[in-house]
Design a protein around this motif. Structure first.
Motif, PDB file in Angstrom:
ATOM      1  N   UNK A  55       0.826  -1.207   0.000  1.00 47.16           N
ATOM      2  CA  UNK A  55       0.000   0.000   0.000  1.00 47.16           C
ATOM      3  C   UNK A  55       0.863   1.262   0.000  1.00 47.16           C
ATOM      4  N   UNK A  56       1.915   1.257   0.797  1.00 47.39           N
ATOM      5  CA  UNK A  56       2.783   2.435   0.883  1.00 47.39           C
ATOM      6  C   UNK A  56       3.478   2.701  -0.448  1.00 47.39           C
ATOM      7  N   UNK A  57       3.893   1.642  -1.125  1.00 50.61           N
ATOM      8  CA  UNK A  57       4.522   1.818  -2.440  1.00 50.61           C
ATOM      9  C   UNK A  57       3.532   2.454  -3.417  1.00 50.61           C
ATOM     10  N   UNK A  58       2.318   1.926  -3.457  1.00 55.03           N
ATOM     11  CA  UNK A  58       1.325   2.473  -4.380  1.00 55.03           C
ATOM     12  C   UNK A  58       1.019   3.933  -4.054  1.00 55.03           C
ATOM     13  N   UNK A  59       0.880   4.236  -2.767  1.00 57.61           N
ATOM     14  CA  UNK A  59       0.484   5.587  -2.373  1.00 57.61           C
ATOM     15  C   UNK A  59       1.519   6.631  -2.774  1.00 57.61           C
ATOM     16  N   UNK A  60       2.782   6.227  -2.877  1.00 52.12           N
ATOM     17  CA  UNK A  60       3.811   7.160  -3.337  1.00 52.12           C
ATOM     18  C   UNK A  60       3.513   7.688  -4.735  1.00 52.12           C
ATOM     19  N   UNK A  61       2.750   6.921  -5.498  1.00 50.62           N
ATOM     20  CA  UNK A  61       2.496   7.250  -6.900  1.00 50.62           C
ATOM     21  C   UNK A  61       1.029   7.613  -7.143  1.00 50.62           C
ATOM     22  N   UNK A  62       0.340   8.032  -6.078  1.00 55.59           N
ATOM     23  CA  UNK A  62      -1.084   8.374  -6.175  1.00 55.59           C
ATOM     24  C   UNK A  62      -1.308   9.806  -5.661  1.00 55.59           C
ATOM     25  N   UNK A  85      -3.846  -0.725  -4.512  1.00 48.61           N
ATOM     26  CA  UNK A  85      -4.376   0.565  -4.972  1.00 48.61           C
ATOM     27  C   UNK A  85      -5.772   0.808  -4.406  1.00 48.61           C
ATOM     28  N   UNK A  86      -6.612  -0.222  -4.482  1.00 44.87           N
ATOM     29  CA  UNK A  86      -7.946  -0.122  -3.895  1.00 44.87           C
ATOM     30  C   UNK A  86      -7.861   0.174  -2.403  1.00 44.87           C
ATOM     31  N   UNK A  87      -6.904  -0.467  -1.739  1.00 46.75           N
ATOM     32  CA  UNK A  87      -6.767  -0.302  -0.294  1.00 46.75           C
ATOM     33  C   UNK A  87      -6.524   1.154   0.088  1.00 46.75           C
ATOM     34  N   UNK A  88      -5.814   1.884  -0.756  1.00 48.07           N
ATOM     35  CA  UNK A  88      -5.572   3.290  -0.444  1.00 48.07           C
ATOM     36  C   UNK A  88      -6.843   4.127  -0.566  1.00 48.07           C
ATOM     37  N   UNK A 117      -0.854   4.732 -11.386  1.00 43.82           N
ATOM     38  CA  UNK A 117      -1.232   6.098 -11.753  1.00 43.82           C
ATOM     39  C   UNK A 117      -2.629   6.165 -12.347  1.00 43.82           C
ATOM     40  N   UNK A 118      -2.998   5.123 -13.089  1.00 46.58           N
ATOM     41  CA  UNK A 118      -4.330   5.083 -13.698  1.00 46.58           C
ATOM     42  C   UNK A 118      -5.408   4.948 -12.630  1.00 46.58           C
ATOM     43  N   UNK A 119      -5.187   4.035 -11.684  1.00 46.26           N
ATOM     44  CA  UNK A 119      -6.197   3.825 -10.659  1.00 46.26           C
ATOM     45  C   UNK A 119      -6.295   4.997  -9.696  1.00 46.26           C
ATOM     46  N   UNK A 120      -5.238   5.750  -9.544  1.00 43.73           N
ATOM     47  CA  UNK A 120      -5.299   6.968  -8.742  1.00 43.73           C
ATOM     48  C   UNK A 120      -6.394   7.885  -9.271  1.00 43.73           C
ATOM     49  N   UNK A 121      -6.495   7.965 -10.580  1.00 40.98           N
ATOM     50  CA  UNK A 121      -7.517   8.822 -11.192  1.00 40.98           C
ATOM     51  C   UNK A 121      -8.924   8.268 -10.958  1.00 40.98           C
ATOM     52  N   UNK A 122      -9.102   6.980 -11.217  1.00 38.75           N
ATOM     53  CA  UNK A 122     -10.433   6.391 -11.061  1.00 38.75           C
ATOM     54  C   UNK A 122     -10.888   6.416  -9.609  1.00 38.75           C
ATOM     55  N   UNK A 123      -9.976   6.109  -8.690  1.00 36.97           N
ATOM     56  CA  UNK A 123     -10.348   6.119  -7.281  1.00 36.97           C
ATOM     57  C   UNK A 123     -10.549   7.546  -6.771  1.00 36.97           C
ATOM     58  N   UNK A 124      -9.859   8.506  -7.390  1.00 44.61           N
ATOM     59  CA  UNK A 124     -10.141   9.897  -7.058  1.00 44.61           C
ATOM     60  C   UNK A 124     -11.574  10.261  -7.389  1.00 44.61           C
ATOM     61  N   UNK A 125     -12.057   9.788  -8.543  1.00 46.01           N
ATOM     62  CA  UNK A 125     -13.455  10.038  -8.920  1.00 46.01           C
ATOM     63  C   UNK A 125     -14.392   9.349  -7.941  1.00 46.01           C
ATOM     64  N   UNK A 126     -14.070   8.091  -7.571  1.00 44.92           N
ATOM     65  CA  UNK A 126     -14.898   7.387  -6.586  1.00 44.92           C
ATOM     66  C   UNK A 126     -14.999   8.192  -5.290  1.00 44.92           C
ATOM     67  N   UNK A 154      -3.498  11.265  -2.367  1.00 41.27           N
ATOM     68  CA  UNK A 154      -2.756  11.980  -1.327  1.00 41.27           C
ATOM     69  C   UNK A 154      -3.352  13.363  -1.077  1.00 41.27           C
ATOM     70  N   UNK A 155      -3.719  14.045  -2.138  1.00 34.68           N
ATOM     71  CA  UNK A 155      -4.352  15.364  -2.014  1.00 34.68           C
ATOM     72  C   UNK A 155      -5.685  15.258  -1.270  1.00 34.68           C
ATOM     73  N   UNK A 156      -6.508  14.291  -1.679  1.00 35.62           N
ATOM     74  CA  UNK A 156      -7.811  14.119  -1.043  1.00 35.62           C
ATOM     75  C   UNK A 156      -7.668  13.619   0.392  1.00 35.62           C
ATOM     76  N   UNK A 157      -6.658  12.813   0.644  1.00 41.67           N
ATOM     77  CA  UNK A 157      -6.429  12.304   2.003  1.00 41.67           C
ATOM     78  C   UNK A 157      -6.158  13.461   2.967  1.00 41.67           C
ATOM     79  N   UNK A 158      -5.350  14.399   2.525  1.00 41.51           N
ATOM     80  CA  UNK A 158      -5.061  15.570   3.359  1.00 41.51           C
ATOM     81  C   UNK A 158      -6.340  16.372   3.618  1.00 41.51           C
ATOM     82  N   UNK A 159      -7.132  16.558   2.569  1.00 41.67           N
ATOM     83  CA  UNK A 159      -8.383  17.315   2.691  1.00 41.67           C
ATOM     84  C   UNK A 159      -9.384  16.593   3.586  1.00 41.67           C
TER      85      UNK A 159
END
Length: 429
Positions: free
Chosen positions: A27-34, A64-67, A361-370, A38-43
């Motif tokens: 999870x930590x590895x994936x989050x480095x590239x999401x 990726x889903x886990x994040x 990077x792709x799933x970062x976008x889709x999960x951001x929309x979710x 990360x922006x939404x997590x802070x918010x």
């Protein structure tokens, strides 16, 4: 409410602590590239928009889903999650999620049908106020078996092509009784996740599972929607000859104009070396096609459910079947031909033993929309009637802008004069 009980993931593991550590590392590895998450997590951590909400999820439980799951919990929600495919769960990631004080994970890899649905019922037992689904199994279970929960559900989100198809059919029948966002149909999902994510991850998984090249091979892509376009494009980029099979005249014409061969499956079956289904429909490849295929073909499915390649008919034709490689089952025909099925005909980029799913990077976008869809339901859920809803365009653009900012990419804006011009009908020749 009464449901069939299924224990959280850690009750099914021999060494839960070791699993948690490995899952957290992934999870930590994936989050480095999401950067979006990360922006939404802070918010969300600061504003706690989901406080008081219980979110029920049926997803592909991997890093990726886990994040996304953890982001929702960090935003104040109580989250219960299970898998949406028996072979796509990473047990270590599931265990890492379950260690979070506001997350319960029931996802376990390789469960049978009975346990799969029991785990969904265990999630439903948390009485979710919001659902986030891949494939619509949870939405269906709530409507069919627990309708008493519907009045307390604010809404849901569904991100798969298959799930949205099911939801629209349910809505057309007047049987969908709370609002659900069709995340799959929004541009930030279709243009990136479906095209680049499915294309890259499916081909990469097939190549790694088989140790074979696409160069010079005839690759048959069934379906030329967004996922099929991605698979075709990426296969052509690896020097394959691409054959497209379609039932829609305009999509078939589009494939033809893109330079691909277009054939009925009956004809393509004789030509193909690799077959990849991306239709979301059943019985795309059947007995009449198996009988025409060459020795050694690869059969892979990139659709959500394992119904596109008719394995029952293939099994009936076979005189023997055996594991040819890890993740590859060979079906031997009476004449000696071997047809090789990857990942049991399930979603190949997530169900194969070495599968990792779409690029981070792709799933970062889709999960951001979710994530912003869940925020929208909490903030403005009363504005949406029961049924399928498009993702508001401003939410989709918000995610794109966060991504561009993270990448340091600047883009133009309209001037006031341009906005006035585009919004007026009075400017003529």
């Amino acid at each position: 409410m009464s449901t069939q009980s299924y224990a959280p993931v850690t009750d099914h593991l021999d060494d839960p602590e070791s699993a948690r550590e490995e899952g957290r590392r992934k999870m930590d590895w994936a989050l480095q590239h999401m950067p979006i998450l990360n922006h939404l997590r802070e918010e969300f951590s600061a504003e706690q928009p989901f406080a008081g909400q219980t979110i029920g999820m049926a997803m592909h439980v991997e890093a990726k889903t886990a994040n996304l799951v953890e982001l929702l919990a960090e935003g104040g929600a109580e989250v219960a999650i299970t898998g949406c495919n028996p072979l796509s769960t990473h047990d270590d990631v599931s265990a890492a999620l379950d260690a979070h004080e506001r997350i319960t994970s029931y996802a376990v890899r390789g469960v049978g049908d009975e346990d799969y649905y029991a785990a969904i019922e265990s999630v439903i037992a948390h009485e979710p106020t919001i659902t986030v689904d891949d494939g619509m199994d949870m939405v269906a279970a709530i409507h069919e078996d627990y309708p008493e929960l519907i009045d307390s559900i604010v809404g849901g989100a569904e991100e798969t092509t298959t799930g949205v198809h099911r939801l629209r059919a349910m809505d057309a029948d007047g049987e969908l009784h709370y609002p659900v966002f069709a995340v799959n149909d929004t541009p930030m999902k279709r243009l990136f996740d479906n095209v680049h994510g499915t294309g890259e991850s499916s081909l990469a998984t097939i190549a790694m599972t088989t140790n074979l090249s696409f160069a010079g091979k005839d690759v048959v892509v069934a379906g030329f929607g967004y996922c099929g376009k991605g698979v075709a494009k990426k296969a052509a980029g690896q020097n394959a000859n691409v054959i497209v099979c379609e039932v829609d005249s305009r999509k078939a014409l589009e494939a033809h104009m893109e330079g691909y061969d277009v054939l009925p499956m009956e004809e393509a079956a004789k030509e193909g070396d690799v077959f990849i289904t991306t239709t979301g429909n059943r019985d795309v490849i059947t007995a009449e096609h198996f009988e025409r295929m060459s020795d050694g073909v690869l059969l892979a499915n990139a659709g959500h459910f394992d119904v596109e390649i008719n394995l029952d008919e293939l099994d009936d034709l076979a005189v023997d079947r055996y594991e040819a490689r890890d993740g590859v089952e060979a079906y031997e025909m009476a004449d000696g031909r071997r047809l090789n099925v990857l990942a049991e005909g399930r979603l190949v980029n997530l169900a194969a033993p070495i599968a990792l799913g779409h690029p981070v990077e792709v799933m970062d976008q889709s999960f951001g929309v979710q994530a912003v869809c869940v925020r929208e339901l909490v903030e403005n859920g009363e504005a949406y009637n029961a049924g399928v809803h498009e993702v508001p365009d401003e939410l989709d653009r918000e995610v794109a802008e966060v991504k561009l900012a993270a990448e340091g990419v600047e883009f133009d804006d309209l001037s006031d004069e341009q906005r006035e011009y585009m919004g007026s009908w009075q400017h003529g020749t």
